[in-house]
Design an enzyme around this catalytic site. Structure first.
Site, mmCIF file in Angstrom:
data_model
loop_
_atom_site.group_PDB
_atom_site.id
_atom_site.type_symbol
_atom_site.label_atom_id
_atom_site.label_comp_id
_atom_site.label_asym_id
_atom_site.label_seq_id
_atom_site.Cartn_x
_atom_site.Cartn_y
_atom_site.Cartn_z
ATOM 1 N N TYR A 178 0.831 -1.207 0.000
ATOM 2 C CA TYR A 178 0.000 0.000 0.000
ATOM 3 C C TYR A 178 0.867 1.259 0.000
ATOM 4 C CZ TYR A 178 -3.233 3.509 1.990
ATOM 5 O OH TYR A 178 -3.974 4.637 2.228
ATOM 6 N N TRP A 208 -7.415 9.847 10.267
ATOM 7 C CA TRP A 208 -8.619 10.654 10.396
ATOM 8 C C TRP A 208 -9.726 9.750 10.910
ATOM 9 C CZ3 TRP A 208 -9.180 14.090 5.375
ATOM 10 C CH2 TRP A 208 -7.987 14.814 5.183
#
Length: 366
Positions: A178, A208
């Site tokens: 990733y 977040w």
């Protein structure tokens, strides 16, 4: 007015991945507080249905949903051409997938993003691309001896956009599929800016969190699969099961409230002169905890929110191999340096970790 005192003109935004966690909050912000129009692209629209129906909503006509998969849809370039700005949020970004579905992860985060960058560059359209704090990989601190005094020096662990190296594990540690794909698309976007004049901003989110993040298995998502840490812990709390701490929960993370982070994105959207050509960390260095501390805090917050008593055994330790499978590896610490975003956009996060956890768990418990 923008940050330089100029009137903000309404624009059309092509938002790829508008139906996800970040996209849904950004769409809400744009509809309720700005005159901008959104072409919302995604495979699903469950998290933004409340913005699309009914037709009597005050922003009716300013948001259009287009159901498409950017992998194979000829409409993509036309929609980018219709907009002034493209925001790309589309990605596989769940850690449990990085080493179990590395090919899908690499394709989603690099190959599938290539046409978006290409169409923006060829059609002179501005691009805000969402990357990840994972591009930094491991800190220099993690390679120092445990008793080294340098481990206390922020230069060896605070992550700076224009200075810090990107340090990944070995190729067999497929967890880095990733981060590596995200880093390569960042480099491609940067090169398009340097060679072909692409106007771009790159966002590096640092954890977040908030309402609508991820999925609770079997409740608002598939019964199979492993979501990210906050949703994993929420799932355990809702089911009154011990929270699983991978490798003792010693990794350190910072968490920022989604509503604070969206304020930063809106500043990027409406201040292109200050945001173009920049990479921005968006996080809250004041909200740093170990994963174990996060579990303990979430247990306390959930007890307050739900009125239920805490479990006798609130946490259990599991190995990363047992939890994520072969090929997992992790970064030790992620503290964002906020100098650039503060200088360019004057943004600082506001919400404490306790308050953002209370908001999130109240939403999930209802």
């Amino acid at each position: 007015m923008d940050l330089d005192g100029r009137p903000i003109k309404p624009i059309t935004i092509c938002m790829i991945g508008a139906g996800g966690f970040i996209g849904s909050h950004l769409c809400e912000k744009l509809m309720s507080e700005t005159p901008h129009k959104v072409l919302a692209l995604d495979v699903y629209n469950d998290k933004i249905k409340h913005l699309l129906e009914p037709d009597s909503l005050p922003w009716a006509g300013r948001i259009q949903f287009h159901r498409l998969n950017i992998k194979h849809d000829s409409r993509l370039e036309g929609l980018i051409k219709m907009a002034d700005l493209t925001i790309n949020l589309a990605a596989i970004c769940t850690p449990a997938d990085y080493n179990t579905r590395p090919l899908d992860t690499i394709y989603s985060n690099f190959i599938d993003a290539l046409p978006v960058v290409k169409y923006c560059s060829e059609n002179n359209k501005r691009l805000i691309h969402f990357s990840t704090c994972e591009v930094y990989g491991k800190t220099i601190q993690s390679f120092l001896p445990k008793d080294s005094p340098l481990r206390q020096d922020p230069a060896y662990y605070v992550l700076k956009e224009d200075v810090s190296p990107c340090i990944f594990g070995s190729i067999e540690k497929q967890r880095w599929s990733y981060a590596c794909a995200k880093q390569l698309i960042e480099r491609l976007i940067y090169a398009e800016g340097a060679e072909n004049g692409l106007e771009f901003t790159i966002v590096r989110p640092f954890n977040w969190i908030g309402p609508r993040m991820d999925f609770i298995p079997g409740i608002d998502g598939p019964s199979e699969g492993v979501p990210r840490v906050l949703a994993c812990f929420s799932n355990n709390l809702l089911r009154r099961e011990p929270l699983k701490l991978v490798d003792g929960g010693q990794s350190q993370r910072t968490f920022v409230y989604i509503k604070d982070a969206i304020e930063a994105v809106l500043l990027m959207i409406e201040n292109p002169g200050r945001a173009n050509g920049h990479i921005f960390n968006v996080g809250n260095p004041n909200n740093e905890v170990t994963v174990r501390q996060l579990a303990e805090m979430m247990t306390k917050v959930y007890t307050k929110v739900s009125g239920e008593s805490a479990l006798e055994t609130p946490t259990i330790d599991v190995s990363s191999k047992e939890f994520y499978g072969e090929g997992y590896d992790d970064s030790d610490k992620r503290i964002p340096d906020m100098t650039i975003i503060n200088k360019q956009l004057g943004w600082n996060p506001k919400t404490s970790l306790w308050d953002l956890l209370e908001s999130t768990l109240t939403y999930q418990h209802r």
